[in-house]
Design a protein around this motif. Structure first.
Motif, PDB file in Angstrom:
ATOM      1  N   THR A  46       0.863  -1.179   0.000  1.00 24.92           N
ATOM      2  CA  THR A  46       0.000   0.000   0.000  1.00 24.92           C
ATOM      3  C   THR A  46       0.901   1.231   0.000  1.00 24.92           C
ATOM      4  N   VAL A  47       0.300   2.395  -0.176  1.00 23.41           N
ATOM      5  CA  VAL A  47       1.054   3.652  -0.125  1.00 23.41           C
ATOM      6  C   VAL A  47       0.350   4.611   0.814  1.00 23.41           C
ATOM      7  N   SER A  48       1.121   5.501   1.398  1.00 23.75           N
ATOM      8  CA  SER A  48       0.537   6.563   2.202  1.00 23.75           C
ATOM      9  C   SER A  48       1.449   7.771   2.153  1.00 23.75           C
ATOM     10  N   GLY A  49       0.932   8.893   2.631  1.00 27.60           N
ATOM     11  CA  GLY A  49       1.720  10.119   2.602  1.00 27.60           C
ATOM     12  C   GLY A  49       1.510  10.944   3.851  1.00 27.60           C
ATOM     13  N   VAL A  50       2.615  11.419   4.379  1.00 33.11           N
ATOM     14  CA  VAL A  50       2.557  12.375   5.478  1.00 33.11           C
ATOM     15  C   VAL A  50       2.760  13.758   4.877  1.00 33.11           C
ATOM     16  N   VAL A  51       1.824  14.649   5.177  1.00 32.42           N
ATOM     17  CA  VAL A  51       1.938  16.036   4.742  1.00 32.42           C
ATOM     18  C   VAL A  51       2.457  16.845   5.916  1.00 32.42           C
ATOM     19  N   ARG A  67      -8.526   4.996  14.338  1.00 29.93           N
ATOM     20  CA  ARG A  67      -7.404   5.728  14.925  1.00 29.93           C
ATOM     21  C   ARG A  67      -6.847   6.731  13.926  1.00 29.93           C
ATOM     22  N   LEU A  68      -6.038   7.652  14.436  1.00 27.65           N
ATOM     23  CA  LEU A  68      -5.411   8.656  13.592  1.00 27.65           C
ATOM     24  C   LEU A  68      -4.229   8.053  12.847  1.00 27.65           C
ATOM     25  N   LEU A  69      -4.220   8.234  11.530  1.00 29.26           N
ATOM     26  CA  LEU A  69      -3.149   7.745  10.672  1.00 29.26           C
ATOM     27  C   LEU A  69      -2.916   8.755   9.548  1.00 29.26           C
ATOM     28  N   GLN A  70      -1.864   8.557   8.801  1.00 32.63           N
ATOM     29  CA  GLN A  70      -1.632   9.357   7.605  1.00 32.63           C
ATOM     30  C   GLN A  70      -2.574   8.885   6.498  1.00 32.63           C
ATOM     31  N   PRO A  71      -2.936   9.759   5.547  1.00 34.93           N
ATOM     32  CA  PRO A  71      -3.767   9.327   4.419  1.00 34.93           C
ATOM     33  C   PRO A  71      -3.044   8.260   3.594  1.00 34.93           C
ATOM     34  N   GLY A  72      -3.797   7.315   3.068  1.00 33.68           N
ATOM     35  CA  GLY A  72      -3.170   6.284   2.243  1.00 33.68           C
ATOM     36  C   GLY A  72      -4.168   5.259   1.769  1.00 33.68           C
ATOM     37  N   ARG A  83       5.019   7.155  -5.621  1.00 33.99           N
ATOM     38  CA  ARG A  83       4.894   8.523  -5.123  1.00 33.99           C
ATOM     39  C   ARG A  83       3.609   9.170  -5.638  1.00 33.99           C
ATOM     40  N   LYS A  84       3.313   8.990  -6.932  1.00 35.32           N
ATOM     41  CA  LYS A  84       2.081   9.554  -7.494  1.00 35.32           C
ATOM     42  C   LYS A  84       0.850   8.919  -6.860  1.00 35.32           C
ATOM     43  N   ALA A  85       0.930   7.627  -6.536  1.00 36.02           N
ATOM     44  CA  ALA A  85      -0.193   6.956  -5.875  1.00 36.02           C
ATOM     45  C   ALA A  85      -0.429   7.566  -4.494  1.00 36.02           C
ATOM     46  N   ALA A  86       0.653   7.863  -3.776  1.00 34.47           N
ATOM     47  CA  ALA A  86       0.524   8.493  -2.453  1.00 34.47           C
ATOM     48  C   ALA A  86      -0.090   9.889  -2.587  1.00 34.47           C
ATOM     49  N   GLU A  87       0.342  10.630  -3.600  1.00 32.32           N
ATOM     50  CA  GLU A  87      -0.243  11.960  -3.850  1.00 32.32           C
ATOM     51  C   GLU A  87      -1.745  11.842  -4.095  1.00 32.32           C
ATOM     52  N   ARG A  88      -2.132  10.865  -4.906  1.00 34.31           N
ATOM     53  CA  ARG A  88      -3.548  10.646  -5.213  1.00 34.31           C
ATOM     54  C   ARG A  88      -4.347  10.358  -3.946  1.00 34.31           C
ATOM     55  N   GLU A  89      -3.824   9.476  -3.103  1.00 36.21           N
ATOM     56  CA  GLU A  89      -4.528   9.119  -1.863  1.00 36.21           C
ATOM     57  C   GLU A  89      -4.700  10.331  -0.944  1.00 36.21           C
ATOM     58  N   ILE A  90      -3.661  11.128  -0.820  1.00 33.25           N
ATOM     59  CA  ILE A  90      -3.754  12.324   0.026  1.00 33.25           C
ATOM     60  C   ILE A  90      -4.864  13.244  -0.490  1.00 33.25           C
ATOM     61  N   TYR A  91      -4.846  13.498  -1.796  1.00 31.84           N
ATOM     62  CA  TYR A  91      -5.841  14.407  -2.360  1.00 31.84           C
ATOM     63  C   TYR A  91      -7.260  13.842  -2.238  1.00 31.84           C
ATOM     64  N   GLU A  92      -7.422  12.551  -2.519  1.00 28.14           N
ATOM     65  CA  GLU A  92      -8.757  11.944  -2.440  1.00 28.14           C
ATOM     66  C   GLU A  92      -9.323  12.003  -1.023  1.00 28.14           C
ATOM     67  N   GLU A  93      -8.486  11.769  -0.029  1.00 27.62           N
ATOM     68  CA  GLU A  93      -8.992  11.675   1.347  1.00 27.62           C
ATOM     69  C   GLU A  93      -9.062  13.007   2.073  1.00 27.62           C
ATOM     70  N   THR A  94      -8.246  13.994   1.647  1.00 19.48           N
ATOM     71  CA  THR A  94      -8.184  15.247   2.412  1.00 19.48           C
ATOM     72  C   THR A  94      -8.424  16.504   1.588  1.00 19.48           C
ATOM     73  N   GLY A  95      -8.349  16.399   0.260  1.00 21.12           N
ATOM     74  CA  GLY A  95      -8.465  17.586  -0.569  1.00 21.12           C
ATOM     75  C   GLY A  95      -7.207  18.428  -0.603  1.00 21.12           C
ATOM     76  N   PHE A 133       4.316   1.806   1.985  1.00 24.34           N
ATOM     77  CA  PHE A 133       5.408   2.687   1.591  1.00 24.34           C
ATOM     78  C   PHE A 133       4.944   4.118   1.852  1.00 24.34           C
ATOM     79  N   LEU A 134       5.598   4.790   2.783  1.00 23.59           N
ATOM     80  CA  LEU A 134       5.148   6.103   3.234  1.00 23.59           C
ATOM     81  C   LEU A 134       6.061   7.194   2.671  1.00 23.59           C
ATOM     82  N   PHE A 135       5.457   8.164   2.004  1.00 22.24           N
ATOM     83  CA  PHE A 135       6.196   9.258   1.380  1.00 22.24           C
ATOM     84  C   PHE A 135       5.941  10.560   2.125  1.00 22.24           C
ATOM     85  N   LEU A 136       6.927  11.466   2.084  1.00 16.92           N
ATOM     86  CA  LEU A 136       6.826  12.756   2.761  1.00 16.92           C
ATOM     87  C   LEU A 136       6.530  13.856   1.750  1.00 16.92           C
ATOM     88  N   PHE A 137       5.550  14.698   2.077  1.00 13.82           N
ATOM     89  CA  PHE A 137       5.165  15.826   1.239  1.00 13.82           C
ATOM     90  C   PHE A 137       5.005  17.072   2.101  1.00 13.82           C
TER      91      PHE A 137
END
Length: 196
Positions: A46-51, A67-72, A83-95, A133-137
């Motif tokens: 899976t992928v996720s991203g910390v903003v 529980r509280l987690l990073q978007p993913g 990385r693009k998949a993580a970007e997509r997940e962040i945008y889909e879940e948080t705008g 796989f967690l990416f930083l943004f």
């Protein structure tokens, strides 16, 4: 193909963090191409991203895990890179529109996390493993618009918070290391992770 990018990501991550024990993930990915698909009932990537914004991390309250987690989330057929998949997940879940972090500019993940997902009878899913796989943004606009189908809230949380999630503890430690170096050139140096 996304599978090739997963292989590249794991190799780059192992080079930067040679002391991290992720043999289980590496062996699965190298031996099983279905490891990137959610149809693999034993476990999958899976992928996720910390903003990161104003010394805080964006976390969401995940309805399923409570529980509280990073978007993913899961990889999709249309994804061209992790990385693009993580970007997509962040945008889909948080705008939130994620941008590359000045602290950690590499295309490799900042962390690889292994966690168990409990059985979900509504979806017909047995308990299985996620190899995340967690990416930083960062973001220029921290305004959040939650997707309430999966998420019921969000918080901007200090790096100094006590995280119940071990993976987030590790990520916070790595980000602090970058912040204290005050130089993306120092943080991007391939050897720094070996000492964390």
């Amino acid at each position: 193909m996304i599978y090739d990018d997963v292989l590249r990501c794991i190799e780059r991550y192992l080079f930067r963090y040679p002391n991290e024990d992720i043999k289980q993930v590496v062996d699965l990915i190298r031996s099983d191409r279905t490891s990137i698909s959610r149809t693999n009932s034993k476990g999958h990537v899976t992928v996720s991203g910390v903003v990161f914004h104003d010394d805080q991390l964006l976390l969401i309250f995940h309805n399923k895990l409570q529980r509280l987690l990073q978007p993913g989330g899961h990889l999709e057929d249309s994804d061209t890179s992790m990385r693009k998949a993580a970007e997509r997940e962040i945008y889909e879940e948080t705008g939130v529109v994620p941008v590359t972090s000045g602290l950690y500019t590499s295309d490799e993940p900042i962390h690889v996390d292994i966690h168990h997902i409990p059985t979900n009878e509504k979806k017909g899913e047995t308990g299985h493993w996620h190899y995340d796989f967690l990416f930083l943004f960062e973001t220029e606009n921290p305004e959040v618009r939650i997707d309430e189908s999966e998420v019921s809230g969000h918080q901007w949380v200090s790096l100094d918070s006590v995280f119940e999630d071990v993976g987030l503890q590790r990520v916070a430690q790595k980000i602090k290391h970058c912040v204290h170096n005050q130089s993306s050139m120092m943080c991007a140096h391939r050897g720094w992770g070996k000492h964390i």
